[in-house]
Write a protein that holds these residues in place. Structure first.
Motif, PDB file in Angstrom:
ATOM      1  N   SER A 226       5.884  17.175 -12.735  1.00 31.60           N
ATOM      2  CA  SER A 226       5.051  16.914 -11.563  1.00 31.60           C
ATOM      3  C   SER A 226       3.589  16.749 -11.972  1.00 31.60           C
ATOM      4  CB  SER A 226       5.194  18.069 -10.565  1.00 31.60           C
ATOM      5  OG  SER A 226       4.385  17.855  -9.446  1.00 31.60           O
TER       6      SER A 226
ATOM      7  N   ARG B 149      13.964  12.155 -13.723  1.00 31.15           N
ATOM      8  CA  ARG B 149      12.534  12.050 -13.416  1.00 31.15           C
ATOM      9  C   ARG B 149      11.720  11.470 -14.558  1.00 31.15           C
ATOM     10  NH1 ARG B 149      12.282  18.050 -11.045  1.00 31.15           N
ATOM     11  NH2 ARG B 149      13.742  17.699  -9.351  1.00 31.15           N
TER      12      ARG B 149
ATOM     13  N   THR C  77       8.772   9.454  -6.759  1.00 28.62           N
ATOM     14  CA  THR C  77      10.204   9.394  -7.049  1.00 28.62           C
ATOM     15  C   THR C  77      10.557   8.261  -8.005  1.00 28.62           C
ATOM     16  OG1 THR C  77      10.687  10.349  -4.891  1.00 28.62           O
ATOM     17  CG2 THR C  77      12.499   9.214  -6.013  1.00 28.62           C
TER      18      THR C  77
ATOM     19  N   ASP D  67       4.308   9.417  -3.221  1.00 26.36           N
ATOM     20  CA  ASP D  67       5.718   9.487  -3.593  1.00 26.36           C
ATOM     21  C   ASP D  67       5.851   9.069  -5.045  1.00 26.36           C
ATOM     22  OD1 ASP D  67       8.439   9.259  -3.976  1.00 26.36           O
ATOM     23  OD2 ASP D  67       8.804   8.143  -2.131  1.00 26.36           O
TER      24      ASP D  67
ATOM     25  N   HIS E  11       7.356  16.089   2.799  1.00 23.20           N
ATOM     26  CA  HIS E  11       8.408  15.976   1.789  1.00 23.20           C
ATOM     27  C   HIS E  11       7.842  16.195   0.393  1.00 23.20           C
ATOM     28  CE1 HIS E  11      11.069  14.376   4.848  1.00 23.20           C
ATOM     29  NE2 HIS E  11      10.118  13.538   5.187  1.00 23.20           N
ATOM     30  N   ARG E  12       8.728  16.529  -0.522  1.00 25.12           N
ATOM     31  CA  ARG E  12       8.356  16.645  -1.930  1.00 25.12           C
ATOM     32  C   ARG E  12       7.849  15.300  -2.416  1.00 25.12           C
ATOM     33  NH1 ARG E  12      12.850  19.972  -5.181  1.00 25.12           N
ATOM     34  NH2 ARG E  12      11.337  19.489  -6.777  1.00 25.12           N
ATOM     35  N   GLN E  13       6.984  15.334  -3.423  1.00 23.59           N
ATOM     36  CA  GLN E  13       6.466  14.092  -3.977  1.00 23.59           C
ATOM     37  C   GLN E  13       7.522  13.360  -4.798  1.00 23.59           C
ATOM     38  OE1 GLN E  13       2.205  16.002  -4.654  1.00 23.59           O
ATOM     39  NE2 GLN E  13       2.355  13.979  -5.489  1.00 23.59           N
ATOM     40  N   ASP E  14       8.414  14.097  -5.436  1.00 18.60           N
ATOM     41  CA  ASP E  14       9.508  13.492  -6.193  1.00 18.60           C
ATOM     42  C   ASP E  14      10.806  13.989  -5.577  1.00 18.60           C
ATOM     43  OD1 ASP E  14      11.518  12.770  -8.019  1.00 18.60           O
ATOM     44  OD2 ASP E  14      10.131  12.875  -9.699  1.00 18.60           O
ATOM     45  N   CYS E  15      11.557  13.097  -4.971  1.00 18.79           N
ATOM     46  CA  CYS E  15      12.782  13.471  -4.274  1.00 18.79           C
ATOM     47  C   CYS E  15      14.020  13.433  -5.161  1.00 18.79           C
ATOM     48  CB  CYS E  15      12.979  12.568  -3.058  1.00 18.79           C
ATOM     49  SG  CYS E  15      11.659  12.761  -1.850  1.00 18.79           S
ATOM     50  N   THR E  16      13.834  13.122  -6.448  1.00 15.82           N
ATOM     51  CA  THR E  16      14.951  13.089  -7.375  1.00 15.82           C
ATOM     52  C   THR E  16      15.456  14.510  -7.604  1.00 15.82           C
ATOM     53  OG1 THR E  16      13.877  11.240  -8.479  1.00 15.82           O
ATOM     54  CG2 THR E  16      15.690  12.295  -9.657  1.00 15.82           C
ATOM     55  N   GLU E  17      16.734  14.724  -7.399  1.00 16.00           N
ATOM     56  CA  GLU E  17      17.297  16.066  -7.559  1.00 16.00           C
ATOM     57  C   GLU E  17      17.401  16.479  -9.027  1.00 16.00           C
ATOM     58  OE1 GLU E  17      18.000  18.443  -5.317  1.00 16.00           O
ATOM     59  OE2 GLU E  17      17.131  17.111  -3.820  1.00 16.00           O
TER      60      GLU E  17
ATOM     61  N   ASP F 126      10.093  25.475  -1.122  1.00 18.61           N
ATOM     62  CA  ASP F 126      10.685  24.163  -0.869  1.00 18.61           C
ATOM     63  C   ASP F 126      11.839  24.293   0.124  1.00 18.61           C
ATOM     64  OD1 ASP F 126      11.083  21.419  -1.100  1.00 18.61           O
ATOM     65  OD2 ASP F 126      12.419  21.637  -2.825  1.00 18.61           O
TER      66      ASP F 126
END
Length: 157
Positions: free
Chosen positions: A21, A128, A37, A35, A117-123, A83
């Motif tokens: 991040s 990433r 992501t 974002d 929302h989170r800045q990176d939505c990748t689980e 989160d």
């Protein structure tokens, strides 16, 4: 830390998530409301370990300052306590403040924050970055895989 009217809360997170991040924000020159992501960055194990050591030293410095001032340390874990849905977060924070002696609190209605929302939505952390296999192999060769995934060492209660 020396203020008697302040409540000390350490928010901890897996170091690799924090590092990625941080690196994405530094790459974009933007630290919020963006974002990231679809941004895949390249990371280096040696640079990560240097960052990790600095983060560990920072936590230990803050912990020592808290103990020197006789301060209670509260811990939250980003994935478990931050989160989450805003209303749940508000409930956790009210409970924390109440445990620390703040009287007569009620949980505010935070439904207006549901769109944050989170800045990176990748689980998956592997998705990433652009060079995950190489990075992970470097960490393994250095005997440091756990430093990426274990929370910064447990602070004293």
């Amino acid at each position: 830390i020396s203020r008697s009217d302040a409540i000390i809360v350490f928010v901890r997170r897996r170091p690799i998530d924090t590092y990625i991040s941080h690196m994405k924000a530094a790459t974009l020159g933007k630290w919020s409301q963006v974002d990231t992501t679809n941004l895949k960055i390249k990371i280096d194990a040696t640079e990560f370990l240097n960052w990790w050591q600095q983060a560990l030293d920072w936590y230990h410095c803050l912990e020592a300052a808290c103990w020197a001032h006789g301060r209670l340390l509260n811990h939250l874990v980003y994935e478990d306590d931050i989160d989450i849905a805003p209303q749940q977060l508000a409930q956790k924070l009210v409970a924390l403040l109440t445990r620390n002696g703040v009287p007569n609190l009620t949980t505010p209605d935070l439904r207006q924050f549901e769109g944050i929302h989170r800045q990176d939505c990748t689980e998956a952390v592997e998705q990433r970055v652009s060079n995950w296999p190489e990075f992970y192999d470097q960490l393994a060769a250095m005997g440091a895989k756990e430093k990426a995934f274990d929370l910064i060492p447990q602070l004293k209660p």
